[in-house]
Design an enzyme around this catalytic site. Sequence first.
Site, PDB file in Angstrom:
ATOM      1  N   ASP A   1       0.812  -1.211   0.000  1.00 30.86           N
ATOM      2  CA  ASP A   1       0.000   0.000   0.000  1.00 30.86           C
ATOM      3  C   ASP A   1       0.852   1.269   0.000  1.00 30.86           C
ATOM      4  OD1 ASP A   1      -2.352  -1.366  -0.094  1.00 30.86           O
ATOM      5  OD2 ASP A   1      -2.911  -1.041   1.993  1.00 30.86           O
TER       6      ASP A   1
ATOM      7  N   ASN B 286      -4.907   8.878   1.872  1.00 27.42           N
ATOM      8  CA  ASN B 286      -5.308   8.191   3.102  1.00 27.42           C
ATOM      9  C   ASN B 286      -5.762   9.161   4.173  1.00 27.42           C
ATOM     10  OD1 ASN B 286      -5.048   5.572   2.277  1.00 27.42           O
ATOM     11  ND2 ASN B 286      -3.315   5.075   3.607  1.00 27.42           N
TER      12      ASN B 286
ATOM     13  N   ASP C 125      -2.143  13.517  21.667  1.00 25.96           N
ATOM     14  CA  ASP C 125      -0.915  13.202  20.941  1.00 25.96           C
ATOM     15  C   ASP C 125      -1.013  13.674  19.501  1.00 25.96           C
ATOM     16  OD1 ASP C 125       0.345  12.090  23.082  1.00 25.96           O
ATOM     17  OD2 ASP C 125       0.168  10.019  22.418  1.00 25.96           O
TER      18      ASP C 125
ATOM     19  N   LEU D 292      -8.124   3.701  11.678  1.00 27.26           N
ATOM     20  CA  LEU D 292      -8.638   2.539  12.411  1.00 27.26           C
ATOM     21  C   LEU D 292      -7.754   2.224  13.612  1.00 27.26           C
ATOM     22  CD1 LEU D 292     -10.698   0.250  12.618  1.00 27.26           C
ATOM     23  CD2 LEU D 292      -9.252  -1.090  11.075  1.00 27.26           C
TER      24      LEU D 292
END
Length: 252
Positions: free
Chosen positions: A41, A111, A141, A156
């Site tokens: 990917d 993405n 963070d 995810l």
Amino acid sequence: MQIAIVASETDAAQTAAKALAERYDAVAPREADVIVALGGDGFMLRTLHQYLDLGKSFYGLKLGRVGFLMNQFRDNDLLARIKRTHPATLHPLEMRVTTSNGEETQALAFNEVALLRQTNQAAHVQVTLNSEVKLEELVCDGILVSTPAGSTAYNLSAHGPILPLDANVLALTPISPFRPRRWRGAILPHTTRVGFHALDPRKRPISATADFREVRDVLKVEVSQSREHAVRLLFDPEHNLEERILDEQFTP
């Protein structure tokens, strides 16, 4: 149909690319109808960025560690497989960054766009939607905006929602939020302009990343979906991207 073959730097991908190029009389990417990418990917994302302006279709063959955007590698019947594919059109995010020294940078992300703390101290970020303040101060963070195609990646892992490919929404997901404690993010219309402002950039510096393009010491960031740019990914019928995203929601 004319195809171009591009490959990651691994020995397996390079060997396969040479064999496929000879078998199918591969041409240069600019001359091809379809660009075939061999790798994972990460390599596919770099290929999309590199050849975005050519307006070609992309077909990935998995020869890397992660292959959510790829098809299973087989070295036979390549042209027949491509003719049977299901297309998926992806619109990238556009990131516009102003750094603490006043420099301005733009980058695209298929993405996600992610903000991350640069030091051991938590980031303090103000969050706006369409120029309206929604969170005066998020202590975290980091925080990210994800496309549906990217929702099964970093998003995810940060406990963000998986988004159907045709849902016309974006995921806004905090990374290890400390304050507000119960805020777990939001699902936004794809037309939303998301703004981030670093509240203490000297003491708590923040970096911003669009896919693999990083900008450090950011002061403010605006993220929106680009309608001017799009790519078409091709998937085998048994491995189409919409079904993979759906199935991912039922993976233990």
